[in-house]
Write an enzyme that holds these catalytic residues in place. Structure first.
Site, short mmCIF file in Angstrom:
data_model
loop_
_atom_site.label_atom_id
_atom_site.label_comp_id
_atom_site.label_asym_id
_atom_site.label_seq_id
_atom_site.Cartn_x
_atom_site.Cartn_y
_atom_site.Cartn_z
N SER A 210 22.11 -4.67 9.19
CA SER A 210 22.93 -5.15 10.47
C SER A 210 24.00 -5.76 10.17
O SER A 210 24.48 -6.25 9.34
CB SER A 210 21.98 -6.11 11.10
OG SER A 210 22.21 -6.73 12.14
N TYR B 244 18.14 -14.63 9.35
CA TYR B 244 18.07 -13.34 9.82
C TYR B 244 19.44 -12.66 8.88
O TYR B 244 18.90 -11.63 8.28
CB TYR B 244 18.19 -13.03 11.02
CG TYR B 244 18.37 -11.46 11.48
CD1 TYR B 244 17.32 -10.60 11.35
CD2 TYR B 244 19.68 -10.96 11.83
CE1 TYR B 244 17.63 -9.23 11.59
CE2 TYR B 244 20.07 -9.64 12.34
CZ TYR B 244 18.84 -8.86 12.25
OH TYR B 244 19.28 -7.51 12.54
#
Length: 307
Positions: free
Chosen positions: A160, A186
């Protein structure tokens, strides 16, 4: 510095477009998280190109419904479902031990995002790191023999742009001393997924296994329920069909044959950036995510954790 890999495709290209004309007959693929989001479209595109595809999912009952739909849409009956819970090491080991025969394509696609509260997963690790990275690391390691037997295999790690918000903080991966921050947790899990590809490619390219990582783009799927595509500026948002394009390209296109250890977005290799963004979706890859020393250190760390 070597030239960045380019392709004839771009951010608006779809999974169908990047695989047009490619025949994957005789090739076997696993897509983790293949029962939802871009995993479904990734699996559909591979199956439409005649690959044998296994959807590795937490809920096989729901996965069977997706598989039935994909069989009907693609005309390919070789679409299977198998249980895999990346947060459960026993489940990962059972899946890998149960695989028979060669594996040509492994797409580490599943993931969780921005858990609002600190949770701990396998071996007491922070849950996003445990699921997004450790689960996939254990799976990839467990399937190494099958990948080597393929005589040419590809490992694709779905990362990501969020990785730009944090390197892997080796001194406190699990937030035992620093305050828990959902974005930082994350981010380092997604940095770790890039490092997985970098080190797998370094270790295994001599066996014909090439590995790359990618940012799919901001797609409004269940993954983003705690953040949402709404936090990503409009120019960076994509449809599911566009979001699956880079994964499918890296998994199946002959154009990327022999390419490994890199990070892609918008169906091309991303440039290295040196500043932390202020919003999700910003293009580029952090140097720390491609650093060979970091990749080797994380591999050894993970190996020790999973012993």
């Amino acid at each position: 510095m070597s030239q960045l890999f380019q392709s004839p495709f771009g951010r608006h290209s779809t999974a169908s477009e990047v695989i047009e004309g490619v025949d994957l007959s005789g090739r076997r693929a696993i897509v983790t998280g293949g029962g939802s989001g871009i995993g479904v479209e990734t699996a559909r595109a591979l199956a439409a190109a005649n690959a044998e595809v296994t959807l590795a999912v937490r809920r096989p009952d729901a996965g069977e419904q997706v598989a039935a739909d994909l069989r009907a849409r693609t005309g390919n009956d070789a679409i299977h479902v198998a249980r895999l819970d990346l947060a459960d090491l026993d489940s990962v080991h059972e899946f890998a031990a149960g695989w028979r025969g060669p594996l040509h394509i492994l797409i580490n696609n599943a993931g969780i995002m921005l858990l609002p509260e600190l949770e701990r997963g396998m071996r007491g690790q922070e849950q996003q790191f445990a699921t997004n990275y450790l689960g996939h690391f254990a799976l990839t390691l467990g399937l190494h023999g099958a990948l080597a037997d393929a005589g040419g295999a590809r490992v694709v790690s779905v990362s990501s742009s969020g990785h730009l918000f944090s390197p892997v903080v080796f001194d406190d991966i699990d937030f035992r001393f620093r305050p828990y921050d959902p974005t930082a947790a994350y981010a380092q899990s997604k940095t770790a997924e890039v490092l997985l590809a970098v080190e797998a490619d370094r270790r295994w390219s001599g066996e014909g296994i090439r590995a790359n990582a990618l940012h799919p783009g901001a797609i409004p799927t269940n993954l983003q329920r705690y953040a949402g595509g709404m936090r990503t500026p409009e120019p960076y948002r994509k449809t599911v069909e566009q979001g699956a394009a880079t994964s499918v390209f890296l998994a199946a296109s002959p154009l990327v044959e022999g390419v490994g250890g890199r990070y892609f977005e918008d169906v091309a290799e991303a440039p290295v950036v040196r500043t932390r963004p202020t919003e999700f979706g910003v293009p580029g890859v952090a140097g720390y995510a491609l650093d060979g020393a970091n990749a080797e250190r994380l591999w050894e760390f993970a190996t020790g954790i999973l012993r």
